[in-house]
Scaffold this active site. Structure first.
Site, PDB file in Angstrom:
ATOM      1  N   TYR A 129       0.836  -1.206   0.000  1.00  0.00           N
ATOM      2  CA  TYR A 129       0.000   0.000   0.000  1.00  0.00           C
ATOM      3  C   TYR A 129       0.872   1.258   0.000  1.00  0.00           C
ATOM      4  O   TYR A 129       0.666   2.171  -0.805  1.00  0.00           O
ATOM      5  CB  TYR A 129      -0.918  -0.020   1.235  1.00  0.00           C
ATOM      6  CG  TYR A 129      -1.646   1.281   1.500  1.00  0.00           C
ATOM      7  CD1 TYR A 129      -2.709   1.686   0.698  1.00  0.00           C
ATOM      8  CD2 TYR A 129      -1.271   2.110   2.563  1.00  0.00           C
ATOM      9  CE1 TYR A 129      -3.376   2.887   0.946  1.00  0.00           C
ATOM     10  CE2 TYR A 129      -1.939   3.302   2.817  1.00  0.00           C
ATOM     11  CZ  TYR A 129      -2.986   3.683   2.004  1.00  0.00           C
ATOM     12  OH  TYR A 129      -3.647   4.864   2.245  1.00  0.00           O
TER      13      TYR A 129
HETATM   14  N1  LIG Z   1      -7.582   4.977   6.792  1.00  0.00           N
HETATM   15  C1  LIG Z   1      -6.559   5.748   7.098  1.00  0.00           C
HETATM   16  O1  LIG Z   1      -6.162   5.871   8.267  1.00  0.00           O
HETATM   17  C2  LIG Z   1      -5.859   6.513   5.987  1.00  0.00           C
HETATM   18  C3  LIG Z   1      -4.759   7.286   6.296  1.00  0.00           C
HETATM   19  C4  LIG Z   1      -4.184   8.058   5.293  1.00  0.00           C
HETATM   20  C5  LIG Z   1      -4.706   8.054   4.005  1.00  0.00           C
HETATM   21  N2  LIG Z   1      -5.766   7.267   3.718  1.00  0.00           N
HETATM   22  C6  LIG Z   1      -6.302   7.329   2.340  1.00  0.00           C
HETATM   23  O2  LIG Z   1      -7.454   8.157   2.346  1.00  0.00           O
HETATM   24  C7  LIG Z   1      -8.374   7.633   1.374  1.00  0.00           C
HETATM   25  C8  LIG Z   1      -9.754   8.145   1.626  1.00  0.00           C
HETATM   26  O3  LIG Z   1     -10.182   7.780   2.934  1.00  0.00           O
HETATM   27  P1  LIG Z   1     -11.719   7.473   3.267  1.00  0.00           P
HETATM   28  O4  LIG Z   1     -11.801   7.072   4.696  1.00  0.00           O
HETATM   29  O5  LIG Z   1     -12.562   8.587   2.748  1.00  0.00           O
HETATM   30  O6  LIG Z   1     -11.925   6.180   2.341  1.00  0.00           O
HETATM   31  P2  LIG Z   1     -13.248   5.317   2.062  1.00  0.00           P
HETATM   32  O7  LIG Z   1     -14.400   5.800   2.866  1.00  0.00           O
HETATM   33  O8  LIG Z   1     -12.843   3.880   2.152  1.00  0.00           O
HETATM   34  O9  LIG Z   1     -13.561   5.674   0.524  1.00  0.00           O
HETATM   35  C9  LIG Z   1     -12.900   5.106  -0.547  1.00  0.00           C
HETATM   36  C10 LIG Z   1     -13.863   5.138  -1.707  1.00  0.00           C
HETATM   37  O10 LIG Z   1     -13.197   4.589  -2.863  1.00  0.00           O
HETATM   38  C11 LIG Z   1     -14.172   3.903  -3.597  1.00  0.00           C
HETATM   39  N3  LIG Z   1     -13.628   2.938  -4.543  1.00  0.00           N
HETATM   40  C12 LIG Z   1     -13.026   1.759  -4.281  1.00  0.00           C
HETATM   41  N4  LIG Z   1     -12.689   1.147  -5.424  1.00  0.00           N
HETATM   42  C13 LIG Z   1     -13.112   1.960  -6.442  1.00  0.00           C
HETATM   43  C14 LIG Z   1     -13.074   1.870  -7.849  1.00  0.00           C
HETATM   44  N5  LIG Z   1     -12.562   0.805  -8.482  1.00  0.00           N
HETATM   45  N6  LIG Z   1     -13.589   2.895  -8.583  1.00  0.00           N
HETATM   46  C15 LIG Z   1     -14.132   3.975  -7.982  1.00  0.00           C
HETATM   47  N7  LIG Z   1     -14.201   4.114  -6.634  1.00  0.00           N
HETATM   48  C16 LIG Z   1     -13.700   3.113  -5.882  1.00  0.00           C
HETATM   49  C17 LIG Z   1     -15.014   3.201  -2.559  1.00  0.00           C
HETATM   50  O11 LIG Z   1     -16.247   2.841  -3.127  1.00  0.00           O
HETATM   51  P3  LIG Z   1     -16.996   1.461  -2.751  1.00  0.00           P
HETATM   52  O12 LIG Z   1     -17.787   1.772  -1.518  1.00  0.00           O
HETATM   53  O13 LIG Z   1     -17.829   1.201  -3.957  1.00  0.00           O
HETATM   54  O14 LIG Z   1     -15.927   0.431  -2.499  1.00  0.00           O
HETATM   55  C18 LIG Z   1     -15.133   4.294  -1.498  1.00  0.00           C
HETATM   56  O15 LIG Z   1     -16.271   5.098  -1.717  1.00  0.00           O
HETATM   57  C19 LIG Z   1      -8.212   6.122   1.581  1.00  0.00           C
HETATM   58  O16 LIG Z   1      -8.669   5.396   0.523  1.00  0.00           O
HETATM   59  C20 LIG Z   1      -6.715   5.965   1.845  1.00  0.00           C
HETATM   60  O17 LIG Z   1      -5.971   5.630   0.684  1.00  0.00           O
HETATM   61  C21 LIG Z   1      -6.356   6.499   4.678  1.00  0.00           C
END
Ligand SMILES: NC(=O)c1ccc[n+]([C@@H]2O[C@H](COP(=O)([O-])OP(=O)(O)OC[C@H]3O[C@@H](n4cnc5c(N)ncnc54)[C@H](OP(=O)(O)O)[C@@H]3O)[C@@H](O)[C@H]2O)c1
Length: 214
Positions: A129
């Site tokens: 990742y």
């Molecule tokens: N979690 C942490 O602590 C952390 C820390 C730093 C950075 N981040 C980054 O921040 C990002 C955003 O965070 P968040 O909490 O808002 O994430 P999230 O709620 O998991 O949102 C990710 C979105 O991406 C969509 N997605 C997945 N596969 C896709 C595809 N093939 N085409 C189009 N959309 C797709 C998902 O849709 P579905 O519902 O359809 O799957 C979901 O709506 C994370 O994805 C991560 O990389 C996370």
């Protein structure tokens, strides 16, 4: 502005949609599940079906046609394995870069991650990742687009505070998704953030002040 958000039903994405539409901007939310359209509408956005792992560059370019900026807010998510870190976290971000170039969309905001590193070695899922995110950031940096790369630390659903810490090599901590969304919203209207990449964690500095100091 018209802003396209890839991963438009994500938790940060929905918060950003609400902030931008409250300010009078138009949000085009790229989602892959039609059942998510109602939540997007409730946040003020207009949804468009676009699965970044299934649609080719031309399809994504069509989906973002005539927007002023794109935000990469999609992610494979915590339950996914190494393969989707590559197809989504790296492949999806890079496809959006190519689509932006093809559509003539200059502005690209990336939600990256603290610890993103194109040279990270190892095959455990977290390292894959970090490498996938680092390679995507490197591709964006070299793309010629007007980029801003935001690398948040661990995300929480705590209420937004409007205060953050921004910089290079910050210590790990936590930050609310609401504050990340606010940093994205302010960055969209702040040309000084173009060409910048920074870590983001919770802090004491008001967001506009922290961004102005970049
Ligand atoms: N979690 C942490 O602590 C952390 C820390 C730093 C950075 N981040 C980054 O921040 C990002 C955003 O965070 P968040 O909490 O808002 O994430 P999230 O709620 O998991 O949102 C990710 C979105 O991406 C969509 N997605 C997945 N596969 C896709 C595809 N093939 N085409 C189009 N959309 C797709 C998902 O849709 P579905 O519902 O359809 O799957 C979901 O709506 C994370 O994805 C991560 O990389 C996370």
């Amino acid at each position: 502005m018209v802003v396209a958000i890839a991963g438009g039903h994500g938790k940060i994405a929905l918060r950003l949609t609400r902030l931008l539409t409250d300010e009078g901007h138009v949000v085009r939310s790229l989602i892959r599940n039609p059942d998510h359209a109602g939540d997007v509408r409730a946040a003020g956005g207009q949804s468009l079906l676009c699965d970044l792992e299934q649609v080719d560059v031309e399809g994504v370019a069509e989906a973002i046609e005539a927007v002023d900026a794109v935000v990469f807010a999609a992610g494979a998510g915590p339950g996914s394995g190494a393969e989707r870190k590559q197809t989504m976290d790296h492949g999806g971000a890079v496809k959006l870069i190519a689509a932006a170039q093809q559509s003539g969309v200059d502005r690209y905001l990336m939600i990256s991650s603290m610890g993103a590193d194109p040279d990270a070695t190892g095959e455990d899922t977290f390292t894959v990742y970090r490498r996938a995110k680092g390679l995507a950031d490197a591709a964006l940096t070299g793309s010629g687009l007007d980029y801003t790369i935001i690398r948040p630390t661990r995300l929480t659903d705590e209420p937004a505070t409007g205060r953050v810490r921004i910089g290079e090599g910050l210590e790990r901590g936590a930050i609310s998704r609401g504050d990340v969304a606010a940093v994205l919203a302010v960055s969209l209207g702040a040309p000084a953030t173009i060409g910048k990449a920074f870590d983001l964690t919770s802090g004491e500095t008001p967001i506009d002040e922290a961004l102005a100091a970049l």
